[in-house]
Design a protein around this motif. Structure first.
Motif, short mmCIF file in Angstrom:
data_model
loop_
_atom_site.label_atom_id
_atom_site.label_comp_id
_atom_site.label_asym_id
_atom_site.label_seq_id
_atom_site.Cartn_x
_atom_site.Cartn_y
_atom_site.Cartn_z
N VAL A 119 2.52 15.36 15.35
CA VAL A 119 2.74 14.50 14.15
C VAL A 119 3.90 13.46 13.84
CG1 VAL A 119 3.95 15.23 11.78
CG2 VAL A 119 2.44 16.91 13.88
N PHE A 120 5.40 13.81 15.00
CA PHE A 120 6.32 12.64 14.84
C PHE A 120 6.00 11.21 15.89
CE2 PHE A 120 9.93 10.73 16.34
CZ PHE A 120 10.80 10.71 15.79
N ALA A 121 4.73 11.69 16.66
CA ALA A 121 4.37 10.04 17.19
C ALA A 121 3.78 9.42 16.20
CB ALA A 121 3.71 10.11 18.24
N ALA A 122 2.38 10.38 14.77
CA ALA A 122 2.05 9.23 14.20
C ALA A 122 3.08 8.67 13.40
CB ALA A 122 0.95 10.49 13.35
N LEU A 123 4.09 9.59 12.78
CA LEU A 123 5.04 9.13 11.76
C LEU A 123 5.66 8.14 12.07
CD1 LEU A 123 6.38 13.15 11.20
CD2 LEU A 123 5.29 11.10 9.23
N ALA A 124 5.99 8.12 13.20
CA ALA A 124 7.26 7.19 14.13
C ALA A 124 5.82 5.96 14.15
CB ALA A 124 7.84 7.26 15.50
N GLY A 125 4.72 5.73 14.27
CA GLY A 125 3.49 4.86 14.41
C GLY A 125 3.69 3.78 13.25
N SER A 173 10.99 11.47 4.97
CA SER A 173 12.41 12.43 5.23
C SER A 173 12.98 12.78 6.52
CB SER A 173 13.24 13.46 4.00
OG SER A 173 13.18 12.52 2.94
N LEU A 174 12.41 13.52 6.76
CA LEU A 174 12.02 13.99 8.14
C LEU A 174 12.11 13.19 9.16
CD1 LEU A 174 11.56 17.03 10.17
CD2 LEU A 174 9.56 16.71 9.81
N ARG A 175 10.82 12.05 9.06
CA ARG A 175 10.91 11.01 10.46
C ARG A 175 12.65 9.87 10.50
NH1 ARG A 175 11.11 5.53 9.82
NH2 ARG A 175 10.13 5.60 7.71
N LEU A 176 12.41 10.03 9.05
CA LEU A 176 14.36 9.39 9.34
C LEU A 176 15.27 10.84 9.99
CD1 LEU A 176 14.26 7.73 5.69
CD2 LEU A 176 13.86 6.52 8.35
N ARG A 192 -2.10 8.62 7.97
CA ARG A 192 -2.50 10.28 7.21
C ARG A 192 -3.29 10.88 9.23
NH1 ARG A 192 -5.44 13.21 3.53
NH2 ARG A 192 -3.85 11.66 2.02
N MET A 193 -3.49 12.21 8.50
CA MET A 193 -3.15 12.61 10.47
C MET A 193 -4.01 13.72 9.66
SD MET A 193 -0.58 14.74 12.33
CE MET A 193 -0.87 14.17 14.03
N LEU A 194 -5.16 13.65 10.65
CA LEU A 194 -7.02 13.80 10.38
C LEU A 194 -6.48 14.90 11.85
CD1 LEU A 194 -10.41 14.31 9.80
CD2 LEU A 194 -10.48 12.76 10.87
N LEU A 195 -7.06 16.26 11.72
CA LEU A 195 -7.44 17.73 12.45
C LEU A 195 -8.50 17.83 13.35
CD1 LEU A 195 -4.94 20.53 10.80
CD2 LEU A 195 -4.58 18.29 12.25
N ALA A 196 -8.83 18.39 14.26
CA ALA A 196 -10.03 18.38 14.64
C ALA A 196 -11.10 18.65 13.85
CB ALA A 196 -9.68 19.42 15.93
N ASP A 197 -10.69 19.69 12.98
CA ASP A 197 -11.83 20.30 12.49
C ASP A 197 -12.29 19.93 10.67
OD1 ASP A 197 -9.79 21.27 11.25
OD2 ASP A 197 -9.94 23.49 10.91
N GLY A 198 -11.76 19.00 10.73
CA GLY A 198 -11.91 18.19 9.36
C GLY A 198 -10.48 18.49 8.39
N ALA A 199 -9.68 19.37 8.90
CA ALA A 199 -8.78 18.83 7.69
C ALA A 199 -7.68 17.65 8.04
CB ALA A 199 -7.98 20.37 8.05
N HIS A 200 -7.36 17.36 7.03
CA HIS A 200 -6.16 15.79 7.28
C HIS A 200 -5.69 15.70 5.51
CE1 HIS A 200 -8.23 14.24 3.22
NE2 HIS A 200 -9.10 14.74 4.11
N PHE A 201 -3.99 15.31 5.95
CA PHE A 201 -3.17 15.09 5.02
C PHE A 201 -1.78 14.12 5.27
CE2 PHE A 201 -1.92 16.89 8.70
CZ PHE A 201 -0.05 16.84 9.43
N SER A 202 -1.33 13.25 4.11
CA SER A 202 -1.14 12.43 4.52
C SER A 202 0.10 12.40 4.64
CB SER A 202 -0.41 12.25 2.32
OG SER A 202 0.72 11.03 2.58
N LEU A 203 0.18 11.64 5.80
CA LEU A 203 1.93 11.18 6.06
C LEU A 203 3.29 10.89 5.39
CD1 LEU A 203 0.69 10.90 10.46
CD2 LEU A 203 1.43 12.32 8.95
N LEU A 204 2.76 10.02 4.75
CA LEU A 204 3.39 9.32 3.47
C LEU A 204 3.88 10.17 2.52
CD1 LEU A 204 0.93 6.37 2.30
CD2 LEU A 204 2.91 6.33 4.20
#
Length: 636
Positions: free
Chosen positions: A78-84, A106-109, A88-100
């Motif tokens: 998750v942090f790698a996706a945030l830092a990059g 705030s967690l990233r900072l 949005r992050m997509l999980l293997a079974d189709g679940a997804h959520f916004s990284l914005l």
């Protein structure tokens, strides 16, 4: 043909295909079974935890967990996706959520800050016991899942310092603490019990010594077997500590060290039998090994700006002392730049900002350049639990009024011609050197000093100009006649002992009695007593020798004969008389030579004061370090 994967395929399936299917002239064919794409952002929770590290006292492992749709995700991914910068992050079974989501950004900072400020940014995620402010912001993002017992005790207490139960003032203190002093004593006592250091940054003259003596009595009452405290102070202040201890804490056995142990024939073990040992920064540096051999109960650094340079040997000697509690006492924890504040924090709270380079990158440079209000606010939050500062304005009821006035003095025509001649020559030389300011700093500052001396009296530069009339001396004598005639007494400060010599000549000629103190004065205590006894109505003091460590409330007038671009220096001088114990209003006069470099120095000092206020108080922020642009302004 286009091949889409991951988030792109999810968006094609959930956003684009339904829109295309609604168009009358478009045929959509789908083969296979679409994934069960679904937004699970509403179920996202953040958890934080701390765990003790074997063999570590100051650092704890910091754990962060992300849960969505009833499962825990690998935080590193998750942090790698945030830092990059992914949205949005997509999980293997189709679940997804916004990284914005605000909490994830705030967690990233916060995680980036935590990594940047650790001693090993590439290692495991850790948090220091001094970083309670950072923990509070992390915890506010979600749920605290687990805490190490030691961490919980220290961090919670730090965050609640202002609301802690009051400590009883020790019975051995022979003084009545004012309300703010009692609060300061309670703050110090809590830090002591938590084995956390701090900076008591009250304005000069508000009783930092008294609050510290109360702490030492408190520590002795809690544990009669507690080891000795080491007090490190400038040479001029050592005798004051002994006198104040005898006056306010007579039960404490205090021994002063005024010479090297080798020359005095004293053993460090013998000294360590006292409740407190007072030594100087110079003597500590000369015999650092001896002082390191003692397990001190606490180290008190008076006028702690003496160790503001983290590259100096004295700083290293202080930092290497073994003690569970280190306290810095200074009204000016930062005089020129934020790295000076870092130096004090690295001694008193070594885990708060462990690495100077990363502190410079994260805070010092962005803040000093001006405009980064977010980082400034963050820095204030980080240092708040470990730095206590009360200004005189906050405790105005305990001090008499102070009025400050600038007296503009016109140079005598002969003096003016000499000054202008030198100004043109020095200006051309300096402007030619500013292209490489760092390399030519010494030469440039020497020329600036020459112009400052010329603003006072041309004899300071050329003995042949001894007979040139000095308007500033005339103005001073006029003021002193009124002061003395009204039954008042005055302190007169200058940074240049050469000019003080001219003042002495003039006062001798006028028949005005005075005491005198500079860095070469011997029997300093006798000089101070002579003035305190009322023998002389005027006290001439060089700023370097008398800018701190003196309590001269017998005077209620203060004259500053030359300005300095570090406003803390002037404030320290004024606070020799405007401090606790003063019962009369204090009048401060700055004598400024009109149309000279002195006027530009005053303007620069105001900028320096704004930097200090911006970090320690709540003022605006301006650039802090002396730069080539500052020098151009002095010559403009």
């Amino acid at each position: 043909t286009v091949l889409l994967t991951g988030v792109d395929s999810m968006r094609l399936t959930t956003e684009l295909l339904p829109q295309l299917a609604q168009l009358a002239d478009v045929s959509v064919e789908v083969e296979g079974e679409p994934a069960d794409y679904r937004d699970v952002g509403d179920s996202l929770t953040i958890g934080v935890s701390t765990a003790e590290i074997a063999g570590e006292r100051d650092w704890f492992d910091l754990g962060v967990t992300i849960r969505v749709d009833g499962r825990e995700l690998a935080f590193a991914e998750v942090f790698a996706a945030l830092a990059g910068g992914a949205s949005r992050m997509l999980l293997a079974d189709g679940a997804h959520f916004s990284l914005l989501a605000p909490e994830l950004q705030s967690l990233r900072l916060l995680i980036e800050e935590a990594r940047a400020l650790t001693e090993s940014p590439s290692g495991p995620l850790r948090i220091s016991r001094y970083q309670a402010g950072l923990w509070a912001e992390l915890a506010a993002l979600g749920v605290v899942t687990e805490q190490a017992q030691a961490w919980q005790r220290q961090a919670s207490a730090l965050l609640e310092l202002d609301a802690l139960v009051e400590h009883d003032v020790p019975a051995g203190l022979t003084a009545q603490l004012r309300a703010y002093q009692r609060e300061g004593f309670g703050w110090l006592s809590t830090l002591w019990e938590l084995e956390l250091g701090g900076i008591l940054a009250d304005d000069m003259g508000l009783g930092k010594t008294l609050q510290t003596l109360a702490l030492m009595l408190h520590a002795r009452a809690r544990d009669p077997e507690v080891g000795p405290f080491l007090i490190v102070a400038p040479t001029s202040v050592v005798s004051n500590w002994v006198a104040e201890a005898a006056r306010f804490a007579p039960a404490l056995r205090v021994s002063a060290v005024t010479d090297t142990l080798a020359r005095s024939g004293r053993a460090i073990d013998e000294l360590a039998g006292n409740d407190a040992v007072v030594t100087t920064y110079t003597l500590l540096r000369l015999e650092a090994d001896a002082y390191r051999a003692v397990d001190w109960a606490g180290v008190i650094l008076d006028e702690a700006q003496y160790v503001k340079n983290h590259q100096a040997k004295t700083y290293r000697c202080v930092r290497e002392l073994a003690a569970p509690f280190k306290l810095a006492l200074t009204g000016t924890p930062m005089e020129n730049n934020l790295m000076e504040l870092w130096s004090l924090l690295s001694i008193t709270a070594p885990g708060l900002f462990p690495d100077p380079k990363r502190f410079a990158e994260q805070y010092a440079r962005p803040i000093e350049r001006g405009g980064d209000t977010e980082r400034l606010a963050r820095l204030r939050r980080r240092i708040k639990p470990l730095v206590k500062r009360r200004t005189k304005e906050l405790v105005a009821g305990d001090l008499p009024a102070k009025q400050e006035q600038t007296l503009d003095v016109d140079l005598h025509p002969r003096h003016r011609r000499i000054y202008d001649t030198y100004l043109q020559r020095e200006r051309q030389k300096i402007l030619g050197l500013l292209g490489d300011f760092d390399r030519n700093r010494f030469t440039i500052l020497r020329s600036i000093t020459l112009l400052r001396q010329l603003s006072l009296h041309p004899r300071l530069v050329d003995d042949g100009n001894d007979t040139v009339p000095c308007a500033k001396l005339g103005a001073l004598v006029e003021q002193l006649d009124d002061v003395i005639g009204g039954g008042h007494r005055a302190l007169v400060f200058s940074q240049f002992t050469g000019f003080l010599a001219k003042v002495r000549e003039r006062l001798d000629h006028e028949g005005i009695g005075y005491s005198y103190l500079d860095g070469r004065t011997r029997k300093r205590d006798r000089v101070l007593e002579r003035f305190k006894d009322g023998t002389d109505p005027v006290f001439l003091i060089s700023l370097k020798a008398g800018g701190f460590g003196l309590n001269l409330t017998e005077a209620d007038y203060c004259f500053l004969l030359d300005p300095w671009w570090n406003p803390a220096t002037e404030t320290q001088a004024i606070d020799r008389t405007h401090r606790i114990g003063q019962t009369r209003p204090v009048m401060v006069y700055r004598l400024i030579a009109r149309d000279t470099i002195e006027e530009k120095v005053v303007a620069l000092a105001q900028r320096k004061a704004a930097l200090f206020s911006g970090v320690m108080d709540d003022g605006d922020l301006f650039a802090g370090s002396l730069t080539a642009e500052d020098i151009r302004g002095l010559l403009g």
